[in-house]
Scaffold this active site. Structure first.
Site, PDB file in Angstrom:
ATOM      1  N   GLU A  85       7.134  10.870  36.756  1.00  0.00           N
ATOM      2  CA  GLU A  85       7.336  12.157  37.170  1.00  0.00           C
ATOM      3  C   GLU A  85       7.351  12.533  38.554  1.00  0.00           C
ATOM      4  O   GLU A  85       7.629  13.559  39.099  1.00  0.00           O
ATOM      5  CB  GLU A  85       6.476  13.180  36.341  1.00  0.00           C
ATOM      6  CG  GLU A  85       6.777  13.329  34.941  1.00  0.00           C
ATOM      7  CD  GLU A  85       5.984  14.288  34.086  1.00  0.00           C
ATOM      8  OE1 GLU A  85       4.776  14.553  34.415  1.00  0.00           O
ATOM      9  OE2 GLU A  85       6.432  14.512  32.909  1.00  0.00           O
ATOM     10  N   GLU A 116      -3.283  -4.713  22.999  1.00  0.00           N
ATOM     11  CA  GLU A 116      -4.403  -4.270  24.049  1.00  0.00           C
ATOM     12  C   GLU A 116      -5.709  -5.186  24.050  1.00  0.00           C
ATOM     13  O   GLU A 116      -6.639  -4.951  24.979  1.00  0.00           O
ATOM     14  CB  GLU A 116      -5.079  -2.735  23.332  1.00  0.00           C
ATOM     15  CG  GLU A 116      -5.713  -3.211  21.958  1.00  0.00           C
ATOM     16  CD  GLU A 116      -6.279  -1.790  21.448  1.00  0.00           C
ATOM     17  OE1 GLU A 116      -7.789  -1.915  21.134  1.00  0.00           O
ATOM     18  OE2 GLU A 116      -5.958  -0.592  21.646  1.00  0.00           O
TER      19      GLU A 116
END
Length: 305
Positions: A85, A116
């Protein structure tokens, strides 16, 4: 290695929501909302460290470095979201703020099992984007112990990059290795262990503050207007015009005319209207002040005296 979940604040059982599966829907929503109310107060306690991080990020970005977020699962997606963004909002190049997620881009929409835990995978991804001492790495992990994030922070320290951790567990593993540790402790989740809830909200708030604060310091905001917004669609074209009108007081027609002249460079359009300068001179003076509109305007006022 066996993980003792009892030691993680994010894995605790919340006594306020034990009946959440039995109450009417409205009561369920009240329970969730009451827990969410605690998030902003947890973030507030970390403001000093967040401010310190913003100043360091600003310094590194000014020197040509990058802000790189890294995380797994929800934490990784939040980093990717914040990074993606920044270009349309602040007019920065796509590479200035980047999001790296365990398992690669496919993990943005899908669960990648075991990613992970892959410390070496994190190192490899950072090598691929050529992480260096000029960069800032923000490791995001609600539990504060995700091996992927821990490996990324350790490698970044070795490379001389500034490291920042964002977690929701006190005295976490990633906090111990980061240069700056930001730890909003939000307490047990409404649904035990579901860190996409309060922890995710807290992380999103912190990332918003880090990127927005740095962009404000870099002059991407004038007063509280996003003057480096990119007019990439109809709504943003109208927003650009509205900003110019509100800052300068000109009509819609004049704002559109000047914006078209500047290629919809909102900051330059405002500067030209306020100063009456030609486009080449205006662009040069803004460049001399590193794009900081307020400083450019102040410099002309000083010359007038």
């Amino acid at each position: 290695m066996e993980i003792d979940l009892n030691k993680l604040a994010t894995e605790g059982r919340n006594p306020e929501t034990i009946q959440i599966d039995r109450v009417p829907t409205l009561e369920m929503m009240k329970m969730l909302n009451n827990e969410d109310k605690k998030v902003a107060f947890a973030v507030e306690k970390e403001l000093e460290r967040i401010a310190k991080a913003v100043d360091v990020i600003t310094e590194k970005l000014e020197e040509g470095g990058r802000l790189i977020y890294i995380g797994a699962g929800t934490s990784g997606r939040l980093g990717v979201l914040d990074a993606s963004e920044c270009p349309p909002t602040f007019g920065v190049v796509r590479t200035m703020v980047q999001g790296v997620i365990a398992g690669g881009d496919i993990a943005i929409r899908n669960s990648v099992e075991g990613a992970e835990d892959d410390m070496e995978g994190a190192v490899q991804q950072l090598k691929e984007i050529e992480l260096s001492s000029k960069d800032v790495l923000v490791g995001i992990a609600a539990s504060g112990r995700t091996p992927y994030v821990l490996g990324a922070l350790q490698y970044s320290n070795k490379m001389g990059a500034v490291t920042i951790s964002v977690s929701c567990s006190p005295d976490s593993e990633i906090a111990k290795v980061a240069n700056i540790a930001i730890t909003p402790v939000v307490g047990p989740e409404a649904v035990t262990g579901s860190t996409r809830l309060k922890a995710g909200t807290a992380q999103k708030m912190v990332l918003n503050m880090l990127s927005t604060g740095a962009m404000i310091r870099l002059g991407k905001v004038y007063e509280n207007y996003m003057v480096d917004v990119q007019a990439l669609n109809e709504k943003l074209v109208e927003r650009s015009k509205r900003i110019v009108m509100q800052v300068t007081g000109v009509s819609s027609v004049e704002a559109s005319t000047v914006l078209e002249t500047t290629g919809y460079d909102v900051k330059l359009a405002i500067f030209l209207i306020k100063t009456g300068l030609d486009i080449e001179t205006g662009r040069r003076i803004l460049s001399e002040h590193k794009g900081r509109l307020k400083k450019a305007l102040e410099s002309l006022q000083e010359l007038a005296y």
